[in-house]
Design an enzyme around this catalytic site. Structure first.
Site, PDB file in Angstrom:
ATOM      1  N   GLU A  55       0.794  -1.221   0.000  1.00  0.00           N
ATOM      2  CA  GLU A  55       0.000   0.000   0.000  1.00  0.00           C
ATOM      3  C   GLU A  55       0.834   1.283   0.000  1.00  0.00           C
ATOM      4  O   GLU A  55       0.378   2.303  -0.514  1.00  0.00           O
ATOM      5  CB  GLU A  55      -0.945   0.011   1.208  1.00  0.00           C
ATOM      6  CG  GLU A  55      -2.070  -1.004   1.157  1.00  0.00           C
ATOM      7  CD  GLU A  55      -3.043  -0.753   0.014  1.00  0.00           C
ATOM      8  OE1 GLU A  55      -3.300   0.423  -0.307  1.00  0.00           O
ATOM      9  OE2 GLU A  55      -3.538  -1.740  -0.565  1.00  0.00           O
ATOM     10  N   SER A 103     -57.093 -15.711  37.579  1.00  0.00           N
ATOM     11  CA  SER A 103     -56.884 -16.003  39.000  1.00  0.00           C
ATOM     12  C   SER A 103     -55.430 -15.934  39.425  1.00  0.00           C
ATOM     13  O   SER A 103     -55.137 -16.069  40.611  1.00  0.00           O
ATOM     14  CB  SER A 103     -57.447 -17.382  39.347  1.00  0.00           C
ATOM     15  OG  SER A 103     -58.845 -17.299  39.482  1.00  0.00           O
TER      16      SER A 103
END
Length: 751
Positions: free
Chosen positions: A77, A362
């Site tokens: 690079e 319940s």
């Protein structure tokens, strides 16, 4: 070349002219090291289980990257990286000549510093204007950072394909190893990806990746980064791919999403997606996997029942299929160990454990009973006048009650069989306002101030209902559910720590008495199928079934774990005819608890110092007489047998009975034959509660508050078991109102 030098020389003048065109200032350049990182979520054992990320990145210092990688990247690079000041005119000129010769963009001219500037601050537009900005920014970066810092920033930021940003993530994602351990060939392959990650990624095209790797190796030889022997070894090395960073998130997705929501609310979405915090949760991974599997198995079993009236999940259109949810948490801390919000997160992200508010049936009754205990009642206190109607704006109302026709029964017996009439009469006695107050203390919201609240008319989430039951398991302390223990930044600094929020909802003695009564529900009441399913540890809990069999609930607990299960449709409708929670929710809960408590030793709650055990008559709740030990009782076939109605119950000191049983005197047998004595083990018309100082009943159907929700016309369904079959009864069955279906396995009430 002259054109290039002219452009470079004119850059400073252009920068002065175009200073406001989106260029970063010095402070922003100095902040270049702040890069997006993945958020990692850990379970209760501190093992990573989930990630949240915009970019999959793990930032590490340069000294934790293999020298092979830095040599490979610089070779391919930017070979003059250590010699230039951000821009390499010779490199740009060489790239220009090559691109011109080949008629395409065969080589880039940007240095590593220029690439870093572009990745950090600029778009990828291929324009002369952007290129000049890149040159100027590179110069800024070179002035602010050392070459080592620039290379470290670059290798942590650059994209390597497959959603992997930075050297560490790429190393783990492609080779299953840290960047510090990369070999020459592996480093060269990664370096080769930078030019075109989507084209050269080995997971996309391995042959192309290898060809590109070999080009990088050649540049390393040319740059004297490696010798010829190393080049030959690396060029012939086989590529062995291994992904050690991907977490295949196949479980716990409802839990993860709830964590993400809480993090976003506290820290903001961008910090969660990009800030890289470490999030330590309460999740028990193994328990979560089991919970999801058992919910699916349990709900699928319901779908496979003969006569199931709906489309099963496999053939249902859209999301209209039967759902299930589960929450398990530690009652001593509030730590959520497992959360199942539905059967398929990818199909529906709606969390039925935290977002769905449904009537609890319940399952709400224990809060009314806890209110009574706080007011001075005991499990042996007798609830009377069960057949008396309750006045409401819509008229007199007596809820349906399929378990018993007795006109009175003890609180313990009433809760065990889930008597609707007893719950409503108890609510009338303790007062609606008081029951609403305790519901608020238990963090289940503010129920409507109407008589039907005793039967679960209010809407709750499974998470809040389960956490409320946790108060019974933790000495009356209710704790807010916790999913996140601690959050740290990438440097280990603690950003947030949740030590839990708690408050006393009821007394320690009331919590113990509630657990004692709710244990009867499992051992011999509406949840007896817990024992039939093979769960044997001491436990307590309560079923809940709503009108038209729309919702099935069960919340139960041991001293160390409380779990809640819900089954139903997103758009409420009957699950199955006669679909009681005992048949639908209880077996799922029992299966889960068998897994969750595997290897655990039986234990129970310590009795508080102010609670005493006293022998009482099961029918009257009074001190036993000689007659209570030998009561003529019909069996399921109508044959008389002599049984004792004496058991040990618990009382807060000062509330224990002081008078003897008025039912089983010398004429007990005659009274029983005449039908004036209630059915043993079920309750009876034994008079008022023992304490004279109990609060007076509230006015029928009123509480001083608005009553926006009218009571159901027939009462909330709450036998929580199959209805008795319509078959001919024997003489004793007709006389005492019992048949085979009423009989439950297990012993009677009492701890």
């Amino acid at each position: 070349m002259a054109l290039l030098l002219f452009a470079t020389a004119g850059a400073a003048a252009w920068f002065a002219y175009d200073l406001t065109a989106g260029m970063p200032d010095k402070a922003e350049v100095r902040g270049l090291g702040e890069m997006a990182q993945a958020t990692t979520i850990y379970d209760a054992s501190d093992d990573p289980v989930f990630t949240i990320f915009k970019e999959q990145r793990i930032e590490i210092p340069l000294d934790r990257m293999s020298p092979n990688l830095t040599k490979a990247v610089i070779s391919v690079e930017d070979q003059r990286f250590y010699d230039h000041s951000g821009v390499a005119p010779i490199r740009i000129g060489a790239a220009f000549v090559r691109n011109l010769r080949e008629g395409r963009r065969a080589e880039g001219g940007s240095t590593i510093t220029q690439q870093l500037a572009r990745q950090s601050f600029l778009t990828r537009d291929k324009t002369f204007r952007r290129k000049i900005k890149e040159v100027i920014l590179a110069a800024h970066i070179e002035r602010e950072f050392s070459k080592k810092d620039i290379l470290e920033l670059y290798l942590n930021k650059v994209y390597f394909g497959d959603g992997l940003y930075g050297a560490e993530a790429a190393s783990l994602g492609y080779f299953g190893k840290h960047a510090s351990d990369l070999s020459v060939d592996e480093a060269a392959l990664l370096a080769g990806l930078i030019q075109s990650p989507s084209s050269y990624a080995p997971t996309v095209n391995l042959d192309r990746a290898i060809a590109r790797r070999n080009i990088v190796l050649q540049t390393m030889v040319n740059n004297a980064a490696i010798d010829s022997a190393a080049y030959e070894r690396a060029r012939h090395a086989k590529v062995r791919l291994s992904n050690a960073i991907e977490m295949k998130e196949t479980f716990g997705l409802y839990f993860k999403e709830q964590v993400r929501k809480e993090l976003t609310e506290r820290f903001g979405g961008s910090r969660v997606a990009e800030g890289g915090p470490k999030v330590y949760t309460t999740l028990d991974t193994d328990l979560q996997k089991s919970a999801e599997s058992l919910i699916e198995d349990g709900v699928s079993a319901i779908e496979k029942r003969r006569g199931y009236p709906h489309q099963p999940r496999k053939t249902a259109e859209g999301h209209d299929y039967l759902q299930g949810a589960l929450v398990a948490l530690d009652p001593e801390t509030g730590a959520v160990r497992a959360m199942v919000g539905g059967r398929d997160f990818n199909d529906s992200r709606f969390n039925r454990a935290t977002q769905a508010k449904r009537q609890s049936g319940s399952a709400f009754k224990p809060f009314v009973y806890a209110t009574a205990l706080e007011a001075g009642y005991s499990p042996a206190s007798v609830i009377t006048n069960l057949n008396s109607p309750t006045a409401t704006p819509q008229g007199n109302w007596v809820p349906e009650d399929e378990h018993s026709t007795a006109n009175s029964m003890t609180m313990r017996a009433a809760l065990k069989i889930s008597s609707n009439r007893a719950a409503v009469q108890l609510l009338n006695t303790v007062g609606i306002a008081n029951a609403v107050s305790y519901a608020q203390k238990l963090n289940v919201g503010t129920p409507p101030s109407v008589p039907s609240l005793a039967l679960g008319a209010s809407e709750v989430t499974l998470l809040s209902l389960t956490a409320a039951y946790g108060a019974f398991a933790d000495q009356g302390i209710v704790r807010s559910p916790i999913l996140i223990r601690r959050v740290e930044d990438s440097d280990g600094k603690v950003l947030f720590e949740d030590k839990g929020k708690s408050q006393r909802a009821i007394s320690e003695s009331s919590a113990f008495l509630m657990s004692s009564m709710l244990a009867d529900v499992i051992n011999a009441g509406t949840a007896y199928k817990v024992r039939q399913s093979g769960f044997t540890l001491p436990a307590a809990g309560k079923t809940g079934t709503t009108n038209d069999y729309v919702d099935a609930w069960f919340v139960g607990y041991t001293p160390h774990l409380v779990a809640g299960v819900w089954v139903g449709f997103d758009q409420p409708k009957t699950i199955v005819p006669n679909g009681y929670a005992a048949d639908l929710a209880v077996p799922i809960w029992a299966s889960f608890m068998k897994v969750a408590t595997k290897g655990a030793k039986p234990d129970w709650f310590d009795r508080p110092a102010n609670v005493v055990g006293v022998n009482v008559c099961r029918v009257s709740g009074k001190l036993p007489t000689a007659g209570c030990y030998n009561v003529a009782t019909p069996d399921e076939f109508g044959n008389l047998e002599m049984k004792s109605t004496v058991y040990t119950d618990y009382f807060v000191k000062g509330t224990q009975p002081t008078t003897t049983c008025p039912v089983h005197d010398s004429n007990a047998y005659i009274s029983t034959m005449a039908g004036t004595s209630p059915v043993p083990f079920g309750g009876g018309n034994a008079g008022a509660p023992d304490r004279a100082a109990l609060p007076a009943p509230a006015p029928q159907g009123t509480s001083g508050a608005a009553a926006p929700v009218p009571p159901p016309t027939g009462g909330t369904i709450e036998s929580d078991q199959q209805k008795p079959e319509n078959k001919k009864r024997g003489f004793w069955g007709r006389l005492f109102g019992k048949d085979k279906k009423d009989k439950k396995p297990g012993g009677g009430g009492g701890a």
